[in-house]
Design a protein around this motif. Structure first.
Motif, PDB file in Angstrom:
ATOM      1  N   TYR A   3      72.327  21.315  31.993  1.00 13.43           N
ATOM      2  CA  TYR A   3      73.417  21.681  31.096  1.00 13.43           C
ATOM      3  C   TYR A   3      73.085  22.988  30.374  1.00 13.43           C
ATOM      4  O   TYR A   3      73.975  23.817  30.157  1.00 13.43           O
ATOM      5  CB  TYR A   3      73.697  20.565  30.087  1.00 13.43           C
ATOM      6  CG  TYR A   3      74.986  20.800  29.340  1.00 13.43           C
ATOM      7  CD1 TYR A   3      76.215  20.554  29.952  1.00 13.43           C
ATOM      8  CD2 TYR A   3      74.986  21.316  28.055  1.00 13.43           C
ATOM      9  CE1 TYR A   3      77.402  20.794  29.307  1.00 13.43           C
ATOM     10  CE2 TYR A   3      76.180  21.561  27.394  1.00 13.43           C
ATOM     11  CZ  TYR A   3      77.377  21.291  28.022  1.00 13.43           C
ATOM     12  OH  TYR A   3      78.556  21.549  27.369  1.00 13.43           O
ATOM     13  N   SER A   4      71.828  23.208  30.043  1.00 14.17           N
ATOM     14  CA  SER A   4      71.425  24.462  29.399  1.00 14.17           C
ATOM     15  C   SER A   4      71.725  25.653  30.295  1.00 14.17           C
ATOM     16  O   SER A   4      72.225  26.682  29.835  1.00 14.17           O
ATOM     17  CB  SER A   4      69.933  24.435  29.052  1.00 14.17           C
ATOM     18  OG  SER A   4      69.669  23.470  28.073  1.00 14.17           O
ATOM     19  N   ASN A   5      71.416  25.512  31.586  1.00 12.96           N
ATOM     20  CA  ASN A   5      71.714  26.593  32.528  1.00 12.96           C
ATOM     21  C   ASN A   5      73.215  26.834  32.631  1.00 12.96           C
ATOM     22  O   ASN A   5      73.663  27.972  32.710  1.00 12.96           O
ATOM     23  CB  ASN A   5      71.136  26.281  33.911  1.00 12.96           C
ATOM     24  CG  ASN A   5      69.627  26.383  33.934  1.00 12.96           C
ATOM     25  OD1 ASN A   5      69.027  27.083  33.122  1.00 12.96           O
ATOM     26  ND2 ASN A   5      69.012  25.672  34.857  1.00 12.96           N
ATOM     27  N   ASP A   6      73.993  25.752  32.628  1.00 12.41           N
ATOM     28  CA  ASP A   6      75.447  25.866  32.689  1.00 12.41           C
ATOM     29  C   ASP A   6      75.976  26.603  31.460  1.00 12.41           C
ATOM     30  O   ASP A   6      76.842  27.484  31.590  1.00 12.41           O
ATOM     31  CB  ASP A   6      76.081  24.475  32.781  1.00 12.41           C
ATOM     32  CG  ASP A   6      77.597  24.545  32.841  1.00 12.41           C
ATOM     33  OD1 ASP A   6      78.120  25.237  33.737  1.00 12.41           O
ATOM     34  OD2 ASP A   6      78.255  23.914  31.989  1.00 12.41           O
ATOM     35  N   ILE A   7      75.445  26.269  30.300  1.00 12.84           N
ATOM     36  CA  ILE A   7      75.870  26.929  29.056  1.00 12.84           C
ATOM     37  C   ILE A   7      75.593  28.429  29.145  1.00 12.84           C
ATOM     38  O   ILE A   7      76.458  29.261  28.845  1.00 12.84           O
ATOM     39  CB  ILE A   7      75.147  26.321  27.827  1.00 12.84           C
ATOM     40  CG1 ILE A   7      75.628  24.905  27.565  1.00 12.84           C
ATOM     41  CG2 ILE A   7      75.317  27.202  26.590  1.00 12.84           C
ATOM     42  CD1 ILE A   7      77.024  24.810  27.007  1.00 12.84           C
ATOM     43  N   ASP A  53      78.198  19.584  20.133  1.00 14.54           N
ATOM     44  CA  ASP A  53      77.302  18.454  19.876  1.00 14.54           C
ATOM     45  C   ASP A  53      76.064  18.463  20.770  1.00 14.54           C
ATOM     46  O   ASP A  53      75.330  17.481  20.829  1.00 14.54           O
ATOM     47  CB  ASP A  53      78.063  17.131  20.074  1.00 14.54           C
ATOM     48  CG  ASP A  53      79.203  16.968  19.085  1.00 14.54           C
ATOM     49  OD1 ASP A  53      79.046  17.416  17.923  1.00 14.54           O
ATOM     50  OD2 ASP A  53      80.245  16.412  19.466  1.00 14.54           O
ATOM     51  N   ILE A  54      75.825  19.572  21.444  1.00 14.63           N
ATOM     52  CA  ILE A  54      74.688  19.687  22.357  1.00 14.63           C
ATOM     53  C   ILE A  54      73.541  20.383  21.637  1.00 14.63           C
ATOM     54  O   ILE A  54      73.724  21.425  21.007  1.00 14.63           O
ATOM     55  CB  ILE A  54      75.068  20.502  23.612  1.00 14.63           C
ATOM     56  CG1 ILE A  54      76.252  19.874  24.324  1.00 14.63           C
ATOM     57  CG2 ILE A  54      73.883  20.654  24.542  1.00 14.63           C
ATOM     58  CD1 ILE A  54      76.020  18.482  24.847  1.00 14.63           C
ATOM     59  N   ASP A  55      72.369  19.787  21.747  1.00 14.35           N
ATOM     60  CA  ASP A  55      71.164  20.377  21.158  1.00 14.35           C
ATOM     61  C   ASP A  55      70.425  21.148  22.247  1.00 14.35           C
ATOM     62  O   ASP A  55      69.908  20.551  23.194  1.00 14.35           O
ATOM     63  CB  ASP A  55      70.274  19.278  20.564  1.00 14.35           C
ATOM     64  CG  ASP A  55      69.131  19.844  19.765  1.00 14.35           C
ATOM     65  OD1 ASP A  55      69.272  20.970  19.219  1.00 14.35           O
ATOM     66  OD2 ASP A  55      68.082  19.170  19.676  1.00 14.35           O
ATOM     67  N   LEU A  56      70.419  22.463  22.138  1.00 12.05           N
ATOM     68  CA  LEU A  56      69.782  23.308  23.141  1.00 12.05           C
ATOM     69  C   LEU A  56      68.308  23.505  22.817  1.00 12.05           C
ATOM     70  O   LEU A  56      67.918  23.550  21.643  1.00 12.05           O
ATOM     71  CB  LEU A  56      70.485  24.664  23.202  1.00 12.05           C
ATOM     72  CG  LEU A  56      71.971  24.634  23.561  1.00 12.05           C
ATOM     73  CD1 LEU A  56      72.566  26.022  23.410  1.00 12.05           C
ATOM     74  CD2 LEU A  56      72.181  24.093  24.968  1.00 12.05           C
ATOM     75  N   THR A  60      66.745  28.367  25.401  1.00 12.27           N
ATOM     76  CA  THR A  60      68.171  28.483  25.698  1.00 12.27           C
ATOM     77  C   THR A  60      68.930  28.985  24.484  1.00 12.27           C
ATOM     78  O   THR A  60      69.832  29.817  24.597  1.00 12.27           O
ATOM     79  CB  THR A  60      68.740  27.127  26.161  1.00 12.27           C
ATOM     80  OG1 THR A  60      67.999  26.686  27.305  1.00 12.27           O
ATOM     81  CG2 THR A  60      70.213  27.228  26.515  1.00 12.27           C
ATOM     82  N   ARG A  61      68.547  28.497  23.319  1.00 17.12           N
ATOM     83  CA  ARG A  61      69.181  28.970  22.077  1.00 17.12           C
ATOM     84  C   ARG A  61      68.950  30.462  21.881  1.00 17.12           C
ATOM     85  O   ARG A  61      69.859  31.191  21.486  1.00 17.12           O
ATOM     86  CB  ARG A  61      68.632  28.187  20.882  1.00 17.12           C
ATOM     87  CG  ARG A  61      69.660  27.407  20.151  1.00 17.12           C
ATOM     88  CD  ARG A  61      69.201  26.779  18.853  1.00 17.12           C
ATOM     89  NE  ARG A  61      67.793  26.496  18.693  1.00 17.12           N
ATOM     90  CZ  ARG A  61      67.223  25.314  18.934  1.00 17.12           C
ATOM     91  NH1 ARG A  61      67.935  24.312  19.355  1.00 17.12           N
ATOM     92  NH2 ARG A  61      65.939  25.143  18.733  1.00 17.12           N
TER      93      ARG A  61
END
Length: 112
Positions: A3-7, A53-56, A60-61
């Protein structure tokens, strides 16, 4: 991590989109800019809503922050060019009104 890569990919896509808007603004292609702008705004809002609501993870942040800085720069540049265009259009409108007033004044003064 997926999901981090998608973001990050989605933020990169938004950056590319913002840069395309900037190219259109630099080229004075206001119709193309306006055609893309609504969709751009929708994608930005959708991404913001989906990731709230996603904690990166810290890496990634950090990358997201870098992309956001670039996105904001592109948006600021577009906004500046739009304001300049609005100023130009306002000037043209003022000149047109003045010409119309002068034209009407001469028409009123003409013998019929």
């Amino acid at each position: 991590m997926e999901y981090s890569n998608d973001i990050i990919e989605r933020y990169q896509h938004i950056l590319t989109w913002g840069q395309t808007l900037l190219v259109h603004a630099h080229n004075g292609d206001w119709e193309a800019l306006l055609a893309l702008q609504d969709e751009y705004v929708c994608h930005v809002a959708q991404l913001a809503d989906e990731e709230k609501d996603i904690d990166l993870d810290p890496a990634t942040r950090a990358r997201k922050y870098e992309l956001l800085v670039e996105i904001c720069r592109a948006e600021d540049s577009v906004r500046g060019l739009l304001h300049e265009r609005m100023r130009q259009l306002s000037s043209v409108m003022t000149q047109t009104r003045s010409r119309q007033q002068v034209s009407r004044a001469y028409e009123v003064g003409r013998p019929g």
